[in-house]
Design a protein around this motif. Sequence first.
Motif, short mmCIF file in Angstrom:
data_model
loop_
_atom_site.label_atom_id
_atom_site.label_comp_id
_atom_site.label_asym_id
_atom_site.label_seq_id
_atom_site.Cartn_x
_atom_site.Cartn_y
_atom_site.Cartn_z
N TRP A 1 54.37 25.06 52.13
CA TRP A 1 53.96 25.72 50.90
C TRP A 1 54.77 25.15 49.74
O TRP A 1 55.93 24.80 49.92
N ASP A 2 54.14 25.09 48.56
CA ASP A 2 54.92 24.65 47.41
C ASP A 2 55.93 25.74 47.06
O ASP A 2 55.84 26.87 47.54
N ALA A 3 56.89 25.39 46.23
CA ALA A 3 58.01 26.29 45.93
C ALA A 3 57.55 27.62 45.34
O ALA A 3 58.11 28.68 45.67
N GLU A 4 56.52 27.59 44.50
CA GLU A 4 56.05 28.83 43.89
C GLU A 4 55.58 29.83 44.95
O GLU A 4 55.93 31.01 44.90
N TRP A 5 54.80 29.36 45.92
CA TRP A 5 54.33 30.24 46.98
C TRP A 5 55.46 30.59 47.95
O TRP A 5 55.56 31.73 48.42
N ARG A 6 56.29 29.64 48.26
CA ARG A 6 57.41 29.90 49.18
C ARG A 6 58.32 30.98 48.60
O ARG A 6 58.77 31.86 49.31
N ASN A 7 58.57 30.92 47.31
CA ASN A 7 59.46 31.90 46.68
C ASN A 7 58.78 33.25 46.45
O ASN A 7 59.47 34.25 46.24
N ALA B 1 41.97 43.40 43.21
CA ALA B 1 41.44 42.10 43.65
C ALA B 1 39.93 42.18 43.87
O ALA B 1 39.21 41.24 43.57
N ARG B 2 39.45 43.29 44.37
CA ARG B 2 38.01 43.45 44.62
C ARG B 2 37.22 43.61 43.34
O ARG B 2 36.06 43.20 43.27
N SER B 3 37.81 44.22 42.32
CA SER B 3 37.08 44.46 41.08
C SER B 3 37.13 43.28 40.13
O SER B 3 36.34 43.20 39.20
N ALA B 4 38.04 42.35 40.35
CA ALA B 4 38.16 41.18 39.47
C ALA B 4 37.02 40.21 39.75
O ALA B 4 36.57 40.08 40.87
N GLY C 1 39.58 38.03 42.72
CA GLY C 1 40.97 37.61 42.60
C GLY C 1 41.14 36.58 41.51
O GLY C 1 40.24 36.31 40.73
N THR C 2 42.29 36.00 41.47
CA THR C 2 42.58 34.99 40.47
C THR C 2 42.22 33.61 41.00
O THR C 2 42.23 33.39 42.21
N PRO C 3 41.93 32.66 40.11
CA PRO C 3 41.55 31.32 40.56
C PRO C 3 42.64 30.63 41.39
O PRO C 3 42.34 29.84 42.26
N ASP C 4 43.89 30.95 41.12
CA ASP C 4 44.97 30.31 41.87
C ASP C 4 45.45 31.19 43.03
O ASP C 4 46.48 30.93 43.61
N GLY C 5 44.68 32.20 43.38
CA GLY C 5 45.07 33.11 44.45
C GLY C 5 44.89 32.52 45.84
O GLY C 5 44.09 31.60 46.03
#
Length: 187
Positions: free
Chosen positions: A117-123, A158-161, A165-169
Amino acid sequence: MDARSLRGLAHPLRMRLLELLRLDGPDTATGLGGRLGENTGTVSWHLRHLAAHGFIEEETERGTRRERWWRAVRVATNLDTAEFREDPDTRGALSVYVHELVQQHFHRVVDYLTEDWDAEWRNAGTLTQWHDLRLAPEQLAAMNAELAEVVARYRAAARSAPGAGTPDGQPVLVQLQSFPRKERGAR
């Protein structure tokens, strides 16, 4: 979950199949068999067994007579283990179910820790343990209810968006394990 359902689910391969259908969505016996390294005929038999117990259903608008698509049924699988512990007919099924469930949770954690995982997801992820709590049963139940409410809020958002969810989710698993432990002198 009643005794019949428990016996229908309490099999290592059936539990793995249901987990894949819940996590990744509909699939065929061939697709699931390939992912798990299992024979398609065996997988198909277990899928029909899960369907007979109401855990999955055929996705009839998809596939052909030879290629059947299966999806998990959105049903809670709450299990009150107390009612099965004393029944010799269900004690074995309960043991298999609990063992496989714990193994699934363990493997999900191992997968997370070993995947790249990249650092953003790992953290963003965490494996946390608080060991200095002393709670009465009603406090533990209240804490679990509050934590479930937090997760429910995020699920609803997340269901109502748009686009669920978000594009980067990414799909996110939430595992909460909270239970009393015996102190050293009390064992």
